[in-house]
Design a protein around this motif. Structure first.
Motif, PDB file in Angstrom:
ATOM      1  N   LEU A  78       0.809  -1.213   0.000  1.00  0.00           N
ATOM      2  CA  LEU A  78       0.000   0.000   0.000  1.00  0.00           C
ATOM      3  C   LEU A  78       0.845   1.267   0.000  1.00  0.00           C
ATOM      4  CD1 LEU A  78      -2.792  -0.991   2.535  1.00  0.00           C
ATOM      5  CD2 LEU A  78      -2.967  -0.845   0.053  1.00  0.00           C
ATOM      6  N   SER A  79       2.124   1.120   0.213  1.00  0.00           N
ATOM      7  CA  SER A  79       3.000   2.298   0.211  1.00  0.00           C
ATOM      8  C   SER A  79       3.777   2.440  -1.091  1.00  0.00           C
ATOM      9  CB  SER A  79       3.983   2.222   1.387  1.00  0.00           C
ATOM     10  OG  SER A  79       4.747   1.033   1.318  1.00  0.00           O
ATOM     11  N   ASP A  80       3.468   1.597  -2.073  1.00  0.00           N
ATOM     12  CA  ASP A  80       4.160   1.649  -3.367  1.00  0.00           C
ATOM     13  C   ASP A  80       3.244   2.306  -4.390  1.00  0.00           C
ATOM     14  OD1 ASP A  80       5.502   1.295  -5.737  1.00  0.00           O
ATOM     15  OD2 ASP A  80       5.997  -0.817  -5.396  1.00  0.00           O
ATOM     16  N   ALA A  81       3.391   3.607  -4.553  1.00  0.00           N
ATOM     17  CA  ALA A  81       2.509   4.354  -5.439  1.00  0.00           C
ATOM     18  C   ALA A  81       2.627   3.891  -6.880  1.00  0.00           C
ATOM     19  CB  ALA A  81       2.831   5.848  -5.344  1.00  0.00           C
ATOM     20  N   GLY A  82       3.816   3.449  -7.271  1.00  0.00           N
ATOM     21  CA  GLY A  82       4.041   3.067  -8.661  1.00  0.00           C
ATOM     22  C   GLY A  82       3.218   1.878  -9.110  1.00  0.00           C
ATOM     23  N   SER A  83       3.043   0.892  -8.238  1.00  0.00           N
ATOM     24  CA  SER A  83       2.336  -0.333  -8.640  1.00  0.00           C
ATOM     25  C   SER A  83       0.897  -0.379  -8.158  1.00  0.00           C
ATOM     26  CB  SER A  83       3.081  -1.554  -8.094  1.00  0.00           C
ATOM     27  OG  SER A  83       3.108  -1.550  -6.676  1.00  0.00           O
ATOM     28  N   LEU A  84       0.534   0.445  -7.189  1.00  0.00           N
ATOM     29  CA  LEU A  84      -0.782   0.350  -6.576  1.00  0.00           C
ATOM     30  C   LEU A  84      -1.905   0.648  -7.561  1.00  0.00           C
ATOM     31  CD1 LEU A  84      -2.164  -0.289  -3.952  1.00  0.00           C
ATOM     32  CD2 LEU A  84      -1.940   2.104  -3.278  1.00  0.00           C
ATOM     33  N   GLU A  85      -1.688   1.619  -8.429  1.00  0.00           N
ATOM     34  CA  GLU A  85      -2.727   1.957  -9.398  1.00  0.00           C
ATOM     35  C   GLU A  85      -3.024   0.772 -10.305  1.00  0.00           C
ATOM     36  OE1 GLU A  85      -3.495   5.133 -13.037  1.00  0.00           O
ATOM     37  OE2 GLU A  85      -2.133   5.679 -11.401  1.00  0.00           O
ATOM     38  N   GLY A  86      -1.970   0.024 -10.675  1.00  0.00           N
ATOM     39  CA  GLY A  86      -2.179  -1.167 -11.502  1.00  0.00           C
ATOM     40  C   GLY A  86      -2.948  -2.247 -10.765  1.00  0.00           C
ATOM     41  N   SER A  87      -2.683  -2.394  -9.483  1.00  0.00           N
ATOM     42  CA  SER A  87      -3.397  -3.394  -8.687  1.00  0.00           C
ATOM     43  C   SER A  87      -4.877  -3.065  -8.561  1.00  0.00           C
ATOM     44  CB  SER A  87      -2.777  -3.499  -7.291  1.00  0.00           C
ATOM     45  OG  SER A  87      -1.432  -3.925  -7.367  1.00  0.00           O
ATOM     46  N   LEU A  88      -5.220  -1.766  -8.657  1.00  0.00           N
ATOM     47  CA  LEU A  88      -6.606  -1.328  -8.510  1.00  0.00           C
ATOM     48  C   LEU A  88      -7.353  -1.253  -9.842  1.00  0.00           C
ATOM     49  CD1 LEU A  88      -6.007   1.518  -5.906  1.00  0.00           C
ATOM     50  CD2 LEU A  88      -7.313  -0.573  -5.520  1.00  0.00           C
ATOM     51  N   LYS A  89      -6.706  -1.615 -10.916  1.00  0.00           N
ATOM     52  CA  LYS A  89      -7.352  -1.558 -12.225  1.00  0.00           C
ATOM     53  C   LYS A  89      -8.568  -2.473 -12.254  1.00  0.00           C
ATOM     54  CE  LYS A  89      -6.466  -2.109 -17.172  1.00  0.00           C
ATOM     55  NZ  LYS A  89      -5.483  -2.535 -18.208  1.00  0.00           N
ATOM     56  N   ASP A  90      -9.683  -1.961 -12.781  1.00  0.00           N
ATOM     57  CA  ASP A  90     -10.951  -2.698 -12.931  1.00  0.00           C
ATOM     58  C   ASP A  90     -11.611  -3.024 -11.595  1.00  0.00           C
ATOM     59  OD1 ASP A  90     -10.619  -2.738 -15.734  1.00  0.00           O
ATOM     60  OD2 ASP A  90      -9.421  -4.573 -15.625  1.00  0.00           O
ATOM     61  N   VAL A  91     -11.134  -2.446 -10.502  1.00  0.00           N
ATOM     62  CA  VAL A  91     -11.753  -2.677  -9.191  1.00  0.00           C
ATOM     63  C   VAL A  91     -12.885  -1.674  -8.987  1.00  0.00           C
ATOM     64  CG1 VAL A  91     -11.376  -2.477  -6.691  1.00  0.00           C
ATOM     65  CG2 VAL A  91      -9.721  -3.684  -8.117  1.00  0.00           C
TER      66      VAL A  91
END
Length: 517
Positions: free
Chosen positions: A62-75
């Motif tokens: 949750l503290s990795d801004a770079g990858s978090l947006e990708g993890s939230l895709k289509d959520v």
């Protein structure tokens, strides 16, 4: 349970799935027909949960801004169920910063709703550090670009809940209890089943909703009355709780840590959260989410349900399993260049490997450690006094273990069922420690293997090992012998039960009537 036809299926991402609430929420979201993703830093921690193969596992931070947006895709819906119980300088700023990062990533990814579980607290009152932090995180979400629902709950009652464990151990242990003045505060508890009801319902709510809701049982008691109601449900005499005219949160936190399984790092914030009344100020949630079938669960009924679960060993999740991640044990060849101490024992047993494994997997908790119980208890109390976990955390299930679960002051780091159990120590010590218990076939019996591994930290770590080494010479050999003896006894008991179930020759008969000459 089948999802109702009018339930709108969503794609949801759950953070905190290894925690007490998150681990119970995931299967209920699946039952409601939602597609579930879980975000974890260490996927191994949920390797043994029953719903593992029904969810999409996302390894992220949750503290990795770079990858978090990708993890939230289509959520569609994000459940934010993380809250550190750590303290110290910068704690509140770190919690707020992480919430803002998550909110921004959710907005960028097009998430429709954030659902957060915060704490019930009064207005216009100076809150404790942890309650203030939880209030701040909720406000961050409500002020973000994503519609957010913030539930505010008080003491959660359920098997394995930290709040329930605190009440249970205090009431079980102390028939007479001098206590700080906050035991007279009014508390509105809520059953964990009702918390889950609200959380699940939040995913499918139509329209735009951006606000907080107080949730509770509507059953308001003083904290000392909560302990007495527990005692009555438990079949114990009523407890005499004497409220002293001092709040004493630090002293009370220390006392709770000593008497209950809750470590000092968690007992302080728990006690601090009880410094004020925690009662719902509004019941607006009733206009948005219908109450559960049969209505909200009164406190006494919630206690009965929690005790019932503990009696049958089916504790679904426990607060203790939501521990911090730690580096795993390096493989043996990687030990080169490190100072490491190893105590290895092997023992041939006449018991079959499956019976030895049953004893291994059931180790700890009420079953104990099969050697010098007093020595283990003393070490557990010393650990408690220094802020560690101690031996009171027990285990979630009396017979079964899974990756990431707690066993007293240990945590299951690896389990190869039927063959190997590796436990990582969470006691306070100047170094890192592991205990491996393994079994393999050996002729008609089995070979039990036991290995204690310690990576010392500095001179203090080396002196620590030398100091405990004489005790190891007593504890570990007897542990191997006693585990083998317990396995033999278990095997003999099973054989006797099997023989008792077999019909005798006369009972089996040969098809001839009894009165035939």
């Amino acid at each position: 349970m089948q999802p109702s036809e009018d339930t709108q299926s969503k794609t949801v991402l759950v953070t905190g799935a290894t925690g007490y609430i998150g681990g119970r929420l995931v299967p209920r979201l699946l039952e409601a027909g939602h597609r579930v993703k879980v975000l974890v830093r260490s996927p191994q921690k949920i390797a043994d949960v029953p719903w593992h193969d029904q969810v999409e596992i996302v390894q992220d931070s949750l503290s990795d801004a770079g990858s978090l947006e990708g993890s939230l895709k289509d959520v569609d819906v994000l459940y934010y169920l993380v809250h550190s119980m750590a303290s110290g300088r910068g704690f509140e700023a770190k919690e707020e910063s992480m919430a803002r990062l998550v909110a921004e990533a959710a907005s960028a990814a097009g998430v429709q709703r954030i659902v957060y579980l915060g704490g019930l607290h009064p207005d216009n009152t100076e809150l404790s550090t942890h309650m203030r932090s939880r209030e701040t995180v909720g406000r961050v979400f409500l002020e973000s670009a994503v519609d957010s629902i913030v539930f505010q709950a008080g003491v959660v009652i359920g098997s394995g809940s930290a709040s329930f464990e605190m009440i249970r151990h205090l009431a079980d242990t102390l028939p007479v209890m001098p206590a700080p003045s906050w035991v007279k505060n009014r508390i509105e508890a809520i059953a964990v089943r009702d918390v889950l009801h609200y959380l699940v319902a939040a995913a499918a709510l139509p329209g735009t909703i951006n606000r907080s809701f107080d949730i509770g049982s509507r059953d308001v008691l003083k904290y000392r009355d909560m302990m007495n109601e527990y005692a009555v449900e438990r079949g114990l005499p009523r407890r005499l709780v004497i409220a002293l005219p001092v709040p004493a949160p630090k002293l009370a936190g220390l006392w709770v840590a000593l008497v209950t399984p809750i470590p000092l790092s968690m007992s302080f914030p728990l006690v601090q959260s009880l410094q004020h009344d925690a009662v719902s100020r509004e019941h607006d949630v009733d206009h948005v989410i219908p109450q559960p079938d049969g209505g909200l669960t009164p406190y006494r009924r919630a206690v009965a349900l929690a005790l019932g679960k503990e009696r049958d060993g089916q504790v679904e999740t426990t607060w203790a399993n939501a521990g911090v991640d730690a580096d795993p044990l390096p493989s043996d060849p990687d030990w080169a260049g490190y100072k490491v101490y190893v105590d290895e024992r092997t023992f041939h047993s006449d018991a079959r490997p499956d019976y030895v494994w049953t004893i291994i997997e059931g180790i700890g908790g009420k079953n104990g450690w099969y050697s010098l119980p007093l020595a283990w208890r003393v070490r557990g109390w010393l650990d408690k006094l220094t802020g560690g976990a101690g031996l009171l955390r027990g285990r979630r299930h009396p017979k079964k273990l899974g990756s990431g679960e707690v066993v007293d002051w240990w945590r299951v780091e690896a389990i190869d069922r039927g063959r190997l159990l590796r436990l990582r120590a969470e006691m306070r010590a100047p170094g890192r420690a592991w205990l491996e218990l393994a079994v393999e076939p050996d002729g008609d019996g089995s070979l039990y293997k036991q290995r204690a591994i310690f990576f010392p930290r500095g001179l203090g770590g080396r002196l620590y090992w030398l100091g405990v080494y004489p005790f190891h010479g007593i504890i570990f050999p007897s542990m191997a012998r006693n585990i083998s003896a317990a396995a033999i006894a278990l095997q003999e008991s099973a054989s006797q039960e099997s023989a008792a179930r077999q019909p005798s020759v006369n009972e089996a008969g040969s098809g001839v009537a009894k009165d035939t000459p």
